[in-house]
Design a protein around this motif. Structure first.
Motif, mmCIF file in Angstrom:
data_model
loop_
_atom_site.group_PDB
_atom_site.id
_atom_site.type_symbol
_atom_site.label_atom_id
_atom_site.label_comp_id
_atom_site.label_asym_id
_atom_site.label_seq_id
_atom_site.Cartn_x
_atom_site.Cartn_y
_atom_site.Cartn_z
ATOM 1 N N LEU A 51 0.836 -1.204 0.000
ATOM 2 C CA LEU A 51 0.000 0.000 0.000
ATOM 3 C C LEU A 51 0.870 1.254 0.000
ATOM 4 O O LEU A 51 1.917 1.296 0.658
ATOM 5 C CB LEU A 51 -0.909 0.006 1.217
ATOM 6 C CG LEU A 51 -2.116 -0.931 1.172
ATOM 7 C CD1 LEU A 51 -2.771 -1.026 2.545
ATOM 8 C CD2 LEU A 51 -3.126 -0.463 0.126
ATOM 9 N N VAL A 55 -1.408 6.329 2.314
ATOM 10 C CA VAL A 55 -2.554 5.747 3.018
ATOM 11 C C VAL A 55 -2.108 4.911 4.221
ATOM 12 O O VAL A 55 -2.929 4.238 4.840
ATOM 13 C CB VAL A 55 -3.435 4.900 2.073
ATOM 14 C CG1 VAL A 55 -4.013 5.758 0.953
ATOM 15 C CG2 VAL A 55 -2.669 3.706 1.524
ATOM 16 N N GLN A 90 -5.690 -6.506 -3.139
ATOM 17 C CA GLN A 90 -5.523 -5.195 -2.532
ATOM 18 C C GLN A 90 -4.993 -4.177 -3.541
ATOM 19 O O GLN A 90 -5.409 -3.018 -3.551
ATOM 20 C CB GLN A 90 -4.571 -5.316 -1.347
ATOM 21 C CG GLN A 90 -4.392 -4.050 -0.521
ATOM 22 C CD GLN A 90 -3.298 -4.254 0.504
ATOM 23 O OE1 GLN A 90 -2.110 -4.297 0.181
ATOM 24 N NE2 GLN A 90 -3.696 -4.415 1.760
ATOM 25 N N ASP A 91 -4.072 -4.607 -4.417
ATOM 26 C CA ASP A 91 -3.476 -3.668 -5.361
ATOM 27 C C ASP A 91 -4.421 -3.280 -6.491
ATOM 28 O O ASP A 91 -4.103 -2.380 -7.281
ATOM 29 C CB ASP A 91 -2.170 -4.230 -5.931
ATOM 30 C CG ASP A 91 -1.064 -3.175 -5.977
ATOM 31 O OD1 ASP A 91 -1.117 -2.232 -5.166
ATOM 32 O OD2 ASP A 91 -0.145 -3.287 -6.807
ATOM 33 N N LEU A 93 -6.864 -1.614 -5.940
ATOM 34 C CA LEU A 93 -7.142 -0.226 -5.554
ATOM 35 C C LEU A 93 -6.280 0.743 -6.360
ATOM 36 O O LEU A 93 -6.706 1.853 -6.687
ATOM 37 C CB LEU A 93 -6.878 -0.025 -4.062
ATOM 38 C CG LEU A 93 -7.789 -0.761 -3.081
ATOM 39 C CD1 LEU A 93 -7.227 -0.658 -1.668
ATOM 40 C CD2 LEU A 93 -9.206 -0.226 -3.148
ATOM 41 N N VAL A 94 -5.059 0.312 -6.665
ATOM 42 C CA VAL A 94 -4.131 1.144 -7.438
ATOM 43 C C VAL A 94 -4.274 0.879 -8.928
ATOM 44 O O VAL A 94 -4.353 1.805 -9.746
ATOM 45 C CB VAL A 94 -2.685 0.878 -6.987
ATOM 46 C CG1 VAL A 94 -1.691 1.635 -7.876
ATOM 47 C CG2 VAL A 94 -2.502 1.268 -5.524
ATOM 48 N N HIS A 97 -7.066 2.472 -10.716
ATOM 49 C CA HIS A 97 -6.985 3.936 -10.643
ATOM 50 C C HIS A 97 -8.277 4.524 -10.061
ATOM 51 O O HIS A 97 -8.967 5.327 -10.694
ATOM 52 C CB HIS A 97 -6.718 4.521 -12.029
ATOM 53 C CG HIS A 97 -6.272 5.959 -11.980
ATOM 54 N ND1 HIS A 97 -5.158 6.365 -11.279
ATOM 55 C CD2 HIS A 97 -6.796 7.081 -12.520
ATOM 56 C CE1 HIS A 97 -5.021 7.678 -11.409
ATOM 57 N NE2 HIS A 97 -6.000 8.138 -12.146
ATOM 58 N N PRO A 99 -8.959 6.589 -6.979
ATOM 59 C CA PRO A 99 -8.410 7.310 -5.816
ATOM 60 C C PRO A 99 -9.345 7.311 -4.611
ATOM 61 O O PRO A 99 -8.885 7.237 -3.461
ATOM 62 C CB PRO A 99 -8.188 8.729 -6.355
ATOM 63 C CG PRO A 99 -8.093 8.569 -7.832
ATOM 64 C CD PRO A 99 -9.016 7.444 -8.184
ATOM 65 N N LEU A 102 -9.092 3.965 -2.959
ATOM 66 C CA LEU A 102 -7.799 3.829 -2.291
ATOM 67 C C LEU A 102 -7.794 4.605 -0.981
ATOM 68 O O LEU A 102 -7.304 4.103 0.044
ATOM 69 C CB LEU A 102 -6.685 4.331 -3.211
ATOM 70 C CG LEU A 102 -5.270 4.275 -2.640
ATOM 71 C CD1 LEU A 102 -4.874 2.840 -2.309
ATOM 72 C CD2 LEU A 102 -4.274 4.881 -3.632
ATOM 73 N N TRP A 105 -10.640 2.531 1.400
ATOM 74 C CA TRP A 105 -10.328 1.153 1.749
ATOM 75 C C TRP A 105 -8.846 0.948 2.047
ATOM 76 O O TRP A 105 -8.480 0.090 2.871
ATOM 77 C CB TRP A 105 -10.778 0.224 0.630
ATOM 78 C CG TRP A 105 -12.254 0.281 0.398
ATOM 79 C CD1 TRP A 105 -12.892 0.983 -0.587
ATOM 80 C CD2 TRP A 105 -13.281 -0.345 1.173
ATOM 81 N NE1 TRP A 105 -14.256 0.825 -0.484
ATOM 82 C CE2 TRP A 105 -14.528 0.019 0.591
ATOM 83 C CE3 TRP A 105 -13.268 -1.163 2.293
ATOM 84 C CZ2 TRP A 105 -15.738 -0.427 1.105
ATOM 85 C CZ3 TRP A 105 -14.479 -1.615 2.807
ATOM 86 C CH2 TRP A 105 -15.699 -1.241 2.209
ATOM 87 N N GLY A 106 -7.993 1.734 1.391
ATOM 88 C CA GLY A 106 -6.569 1.606 1.634
ATOM 89 C C GLY A 106 -6.175 2.023 3.041
ATOM 90 O O GLY A 106 -5.364 1.363 3.698
#
Length: 392
Positions: A51, A55, A90-91, A93-94, A97, A99, A102, A105-106
């Motif tokens: 992460l 965040v 989890q990734d 979220l990135v 794209h 934001p 992210l 939840w991040g």
């Protein structure tokens, strides 16, 4: 929250692996839900290493995450799978794209060291969304999910209203209407918390909608889950092969007896035992070298973010496919042939050498390796890159 450096993350993974190795045989036989194992990962602050720092995560690269998966898999392939799938989910979220997702939840994920599961099989019978005021209701069943019963949150692929395209939503595992089936009873990867999950009228708010996996609408960055998943799988296989060699080697040194006709006084002096180990060690070291190269490649491509091109993404897909081909060949050879250099008594259930082969044989069937061979061969002959699917 705890931020780790790359070296600290790898050392933490080794410490967790050492703990897991102590009772790996007993835990595999018990086939219980891996709540305690997941807590070990949380206590070591491993879930949040990918992460971004903004965040609360460690902001490390995929090269480190892949090494962590390898270390854990050497002790327990199931927990390596759980952690590797967590990093991919989890990734998203990135990669997608988003934001807002992210930020929401991040931050929670980093603060509580959440572990992420998934039910993203887009080829399973459709799980659907229907409108409900400002949000949705989700119903359906996935025949295969990973980590759902022990994860804090999970990513679920549903049919997008109006288009039917695969849409990803985030679901808290304790939400009303979420029911893991508890029906994972397979040959290996017994502690991966896999199996079916049923959704009955589960409330989905707009902030739980993450993005789409529709190939027609994907960006290069948004499609990275496919080649990165192949790298994660390969690191699992490499770790399992390493763990099998270490365990078998210790058995050969301390328990195995020389064959009657060998003319030597110990198994470690038998030239055929030495040659077999030499072949297996050399093969594993070759995969290690390629895996390290792929890890660097994944980290570099991932860092490109919006600047990633389809060609650069295609090069990564070919690279990870090549790794998967040799990782599968090697882990299946190693986990089978270790019995030749340990002896008949090593087949005892108390020794548990079989768990390495069972784990490898089970997960290497995830998607047929022959299609990865074809992708690598086609690129070599024609320069063609694999098209984006959830497998390539």
């Amino acid at each position: 929250m705890s931020s780790l450096t790359a070296q600290q993350a790898i050392e933490a993974a080794r410490a967790v692996a050492a703990t897991l190795a102590k009772d790996a045989v007993e835990r595999d036989r018990a086939n219980a839900k891996p709540h305690a194992e997941v807590q070990l990962l949380r206590d070591a602050a491993l879930p949040a290493i990918l992460l971004p720092r903004e965040v609360g995560g460690s902001g490390l690269g995929w090269d480190t995450a892949l090494r962590v998966v390898r270390e854990i898999s050497a002790a327990d392939g199931s927990i390596g799978q759980l952690l590797g799938y967590h990093y991919m989910n989890q990734d998203l979220l990135v990669w997608l794209h988003n934001p807002d997702a992210l930020a929401l939840w991040g931050v929670r994920s980093a603060e509580h060291q959440w572990v992420w599961g998934d039910a993203v099989d887009v080829y399973a019978p459709a799980t659907t969304l229907v409108g409900d005021g400002s949000g949705f209701r989700m119903s359906g069943r996935k025949s295969f999910a990973t980590g759902f019963s022990v994860a804090d949150v999970s990513v679920v692929a549903v049919a997008e209203p109006g288009t039917g395209s695969p849409l990803l939503v985030i679901v808290e595992s304790t939400a009303d209407g979420v029911a893991p089936g508890g029906d994972w009873d397979n040959l290996g990867q017994r502690l991966s918390a896999s199996g079916s999950v049923t959704f009955t009228d589960v409330a989905i708010s707009p902030e739980q909608v993450l993005g789409t996996l529709d190939p027609a609408r994907a960006t290069p960055q948004g499609s990275l889950i496919a080649p990165v998943s192949q790298a994660v799988h390969s690191e699992m296989y490499l770790g399992i092969a390493q763990g099998a060699l270490r365990t078998a080697g210790e058995y050969t040194r301390t328990v195995s007896r020389p064959f009657l006709l060998s003319g030597v006084e110990s198994a470690t002096a038998d030239p055929y035992v030495l040659a077999t180990y030499g072949r297996l060690v050399a093969a594993v070291r070759a995969v290690e070298a390629l895996a390290d190269d792929v890890g660097t490649h994944v980290a570099r491509v991932n860092a490109a973010r919006d600047g990633l091109t389809w060609d650069a993404r295609g090069e990564l897909a070919v690279h990870t496919s090549a790794l998967k081909v040799v990782a599968i060949e090697t882990v299946l050879e190693v986990t089978s042939r270790i019995f030749e250099v340990t002896g008949a008594r090593a087949t005892s259930n108390a020794v548990g050498l079989d768990r390495f082969w069972r784990n490898a044989r089970t997960h290497t069937l995830h998607d047929p390796v022959v299609y990865k061979q074809r992708e690598v061969g086609e690129h070599f002959l024609t320069g063609t890159y694999p098209p984006f699917t959830v497998y390539s």
